[in-house]
Write a protein that holds these residues in place. Structure first.
Motif, PDB file in Angstrom:
ATOM      1  N   THR A  25       0.864  -1.180   0.000  1.00  0.00           N
ATOM      2  CA  THR A  25       0.000   0.000   0.000  1.00  0.00           C
ATOM      3  C   THR A  25       0.900   1.230   0.000  1.00  0.00           C
ATOM      4  O   THR A  25       2.112   1.126   0.233  1.00  0.00           O
ATOM      5  CB  THR A  25      -0.875   0.019   1.264  1.00  0.00           C
ATOM      6  OG1 THR A  25      -0.008   0.154   2.406  1.00  0.00           O
ATOM      7  CG2 THR A  25      -1.740  -1.234   1.386  1.00  0.00           C
ATOM      8  N   PRO A  26       0.352   2.427  -0.221  1.00  0.00           N
ATOM      9  CA  PRO A  26       1.176   3.639  -0.088  1.00  0.00           C
ATOM     10  C   PRO A  26       1.819   3.744   1.304  1.00  0.00           C
ATOM     11  O   PRO A  26       2.991   4.126   1.418  1.00  0.00           O
ATOM     12  CB  PRO A  26       0.184   4.776  -0.349  1.00  0.00           C
ATOM     13  CG  PRO A  26      -0.822   4.160  -1.280  1.00  0.00           C
ATOM     14  CD  PRO A  26      -0.974   2.741  -0.782  1.00  0.00           C
ATOM     15  N   ARG A  27       1.090   3.366   2.338  1.00  0.00           N
ATOM     16  CA  ARG A  27       1.661   3.360   3.685  1.00  0.00           C
ATOM     17  C   ARG A  27       2.804   2.342   3.765  1.00  0.00           C
ATOM     18  O   ARG A  27       3.849   2.599   4.372  1.00  0.00           O
ATOM     19  CB  ARG A  27       0.592   3.029   4.718  1.00  0.00           C
ATOM     20  CG  ARG A  27       1.135   3.000   6.127  1.00  0.00           C
ATOM     21  CD  ARG A  27       0.013   2.820   7.147  1.00  0.00           C
ATOM     22  NE  ARG A  27       0.585   2.877   8.477  1.00  0.00           N
ATOM     23  CZ  ARG A  27       0.363   1.994   9.420  1.00  0.00           C
ATOM     24  NH1 ARG A  27      -0.451   0.976   9.199  1.00  0.00           N
ATOM     25  NH2 ARG A  27       0.919   2.104  10.592  1.00  0.00           N
ATOM     26  N   GLY A  28       2.614   1.170   3.159  1.00  0.00           N
ATOM     27  CA  GLY A  28       3.654   0.144   3.137  1.00  0.00           C
ATOM     28  C   GLY A  28       4.910   0.612   2.416  1.00  0.00           C
ATOM     29  O   GLY A  28       6.025   0.301   2.837  1.00  0.00           O
ATOM     30  N   GLU A  29       4.739   1.359   1.330  1.00  0.00           N
ATOM     31  CA  GLU A  29       5.892   1.897   0.612  1.00  0.00           C
ATOM     32  C   GLU A  29       6.684   2.847   1.506  1.00  0.00           C
ATOM     33  O   GLU A  29       7.921   2.831   1.511  1.00  0.00           O
ATOM     34  CB  GLU A  29       5.435   2.600  -0.663  1.00  0.00           C
ATOM     35  CG  GLU A  29       4.909   1.638  -1.707  1.00  0.00           C
ATOM     36  CD  GLU A  29       4.273   2.336  -2.903  1.00  0.00           C
ATOM     37  OE1 GLU A  29       4.241   3.587  -2.934  1.00  0.00           O
ATOM     38  OE2 GLU A  29       3.804   1.616  -3.798  1.00  0.00           O
ATOM     39  N   LYS A  30       5.989   3.665   2.299  1.00  0.00           N
ATOM     40  CA  LYS A  30       6.666   4.581   3.226  1.00  0.00           C
ATOM     41  C   LYS A  30       7.366   3.803   4.336  1.00  0.00           C
ATOM     42  O   LYS A  30       8.492   4.146   4.717  1.00  0.00           O
ATOM     43  CB  LYS A  30       5.660   5.568   3.821  1.00  0.00           C
ATOM     44  CG  LYS A  30       5.160   6.581   2.828  1.00  0.00           C
ATOM     45  CD  LYS A  30       4.107   7.473   3.442  1.00  0.00           C
ATOM     46  CE  LYS A  30       3.508   8.382   2.379  1.00  0.00           C
ATOM     47  NZ  LYS A  30       2.339   9.115   2.874  1.00  0.00           N
ATOM     48  N   GLN A  31       6.700   2.751   4.852  1.00  0.00           N
ATOM     49  CA  GLN A  31       7.330   1.914   5.886  1.00  0.00           C
ATOM     50  C   GLN A  31       8.618   1.297   5.358  1.00  0.00           C
ATOM     51  O   GLN A  31       9.650   1.314   6.030  1.00  0.00           O
ATOM     52  CB  GLN A  31       6.383   0.780   6.310  1.00  0.00           C
ATOM     53  CG  GLN A  31       5.205   1.189   7.123  1.00  0.00           C
ATOM     54  CD  GLN A  31       4.259   0.008   7.350  1.00  0.00           C
ATOM     55  OE1 GLN A  31       4.200  -0.938   6.561  1.00  0.00           O
ATOM     56  NE2 GLN A  31       3.510   0.074   8.439  1.00  0.00           N
ATOM     57  N   ALA A  32       8.547   0.734   4.154  1.00  0.00           N
ATOM     58  CA  ALA A  32       9.715   0.078   3.565  1.00  0.00           C
ATOM     59  C   ALA A  32      10.844   1.083   3.351  1.00  0.00           C
ATOM     60  O   ALA A  32      12.008   0.788   3.627  1.00  0.00           O
ATOM     61  CB  ALA A  32       9.334  -0.603   2.251  1.00  0.00           C
ATOM     62  N   ALA A  33      10.518   2.271   2.879  1.00  0.00           N
ATOM     63  CA  ALA A  33      11.543   3.293   2.634  1.00  0.00           C
ATOM     64  C   ALA A  33      12.201   3.730   3.949  1.00  0.00           C
ATOM     65  O   ALA A  33      13.431   3.881   4.002  1.00  0.00           O
ATOM     66  CB  ALA A  33      10.928   4.486   1.911  1.00  0.00           C
ATOM     67  N   ARG A  34      11.408   3.933   4.997  1.00  0.00           N
ATOM     68  CA  ARG A  34      11.973   4.347   6.292  1.00  0.00           C
ATOM     69  C   ARG A  34      12.890   3.272   6.853  1.00  0.00           C
ATOM     70  O   ARG A  34      13.997   3.552   7.318  1.00  0.00           O
ATOM     71  CB  ARG A  34      10.851   4.650   7.297  1.00  0.00           C
ATOM     72  CG  ARG A  34      10.312   6.046   7.190  1.00  0.00           C
ATOM     73  CD  ARG A  34       9.504   6.444   8.409  1.00  0.00           C
ATOM     74  NE  ARG A  34       8.440   5.525   8.749  1.00  0.00           N
ATOM     75  CZ  ARG A  34       7.183   5.617   8.310  1.00  0.00           C
ATOM     76  NH1 ARG A  34       6.821   6.588   7.516  1.00  0.00           N
ATOM     77  NH2 ARG A  34       6.283   4.735   8.685  1.00  0.00           N
ATOM     78  N   MET A  35      12.426   2.025   6.809  1.00  0.00           N
ATOM     79  CA  MET A  35      13.239   0.939   7.356  1.00  0.00           C
ATOM     80  C   MET A  35      14.487   0.722   6.504  1.00  0.00           C
ATOM     81  O   MET A  35      15.579   0.477   7.038  1.00  0.00           O
ATOM     82  CB  MET A  35      12.432  -0.350   7.446  1.00  0.00           C
ATOM     83  CG  MET A  35      13.170  -1.469   8.144  1.00  0.00           C
ATOM     84  SD  MET A  35      13.698  -1.078   9.839  1.00  0.00           S
ATOM     85  CE  MET A  35      12.131  -1.066  10.673  1.00  0.00           C
ATOM     86  N   ALA A  36      14.347   0.827   5.192  1.00  0.00           N
ATOM     87  CA  ALA A  36      15.501   0.652   4.304  1.00  0.00           C
ATOM     88  C   ALA A  36      16.560   1.720   4.581  1.00  0.00           C
ATOM     89  O   ALA A  36      17.757   1.414   4.599  1.00  0.00           O
ATOM     90  CB  ALA A  36      15.056   0.707   2.845  1.00  0.00           C
ATOM     91  N   ALA A  37      16.145   2.949   4.805  1.00  0.00           N
ATOM     92  CA  ALA A  37      17.107   4.019   5.101  1.00  0.00           C
ATOM     93  C   ALA A  37      17.851   3.724   6.399  1.00  0.00           C
ATOM     94  O   ALA A  37      19.072   3.905   6.480  1.00  0.00           O
ATOM     95  CB  ALA A  37      16.386   5.365   5.178  1.00  0.00           C
TER      96      ALA A  37
END
Length: 153
Positions: A26-38
């Protein structure tokens, strides 16, 4: 050996017209993945191996890290902790392995390694559990290095 378990970020709801393995973030999931990846990118050691389930949501989560990864069918939702541990060669391998996968397999793997009942370890969407195998005079130990959730980053 370090074993880093990353549950895929928030995914689309199940639908009859969408195959299970095709559910994306989801759009929220994309943000979660980006934050954790960083966060992960700043922490991960050189020479890290990255393995992911071939489900679309785990591929998208792994891709957020921006590193090369291999898709492995042993990490599909119906996989078992035994298959995961054999795949990563726990605890025999050297270095670190990052696994992007699913519940309940990731939680069951953590529970097995730290001595909990499988139902006692739920891993939140997008969260990381970092475990380390170390040798002590009394034998091998599995320690929790960190547990990180995208909501607190």
């Amino acid at each position: 050996m370090d074993l880093i378990l990353w549950r895929h970020a928030e995914a689309e709801d199940r639908r009859e017209d969408l195959p299970e393995l095709e559910r994306g973030l989801t759009p929220r999931g994309e943000k979660q993945a980006a934050r954790m990846a960083a966060w992960l990118d700043r922490q991960l050691p050189e020479g890290l191996r990255v393995l992911a389930s071939p489900a679309r949501r785990t591929e998208q989560t792994a891709a957020a890290l921006g590193r090369r990864y291999k898709l492995r069918s042993e990490l599909l939702p119906e996989g078992t902790p035994a298959e995961l541990l054999e795949l990563v060669q726990w605890p025999r391998a050297k270095g670190a392995v990052l696994v992007v996968g699913h519940q309940p397999m990731l939680g069951q793997t953590v529970a097995q390694l730290i001595g909990l009942a499988a139902s006692e370890c739920a891993i939140r969407k997008g969260a990381v559990w970092w475990l380390r195998q170390r040798q002590r005079a009394e034998g091998a130990q599995t320690v929790i290095v960190t547990v990180q959730s995208p909501e607190v980053l």
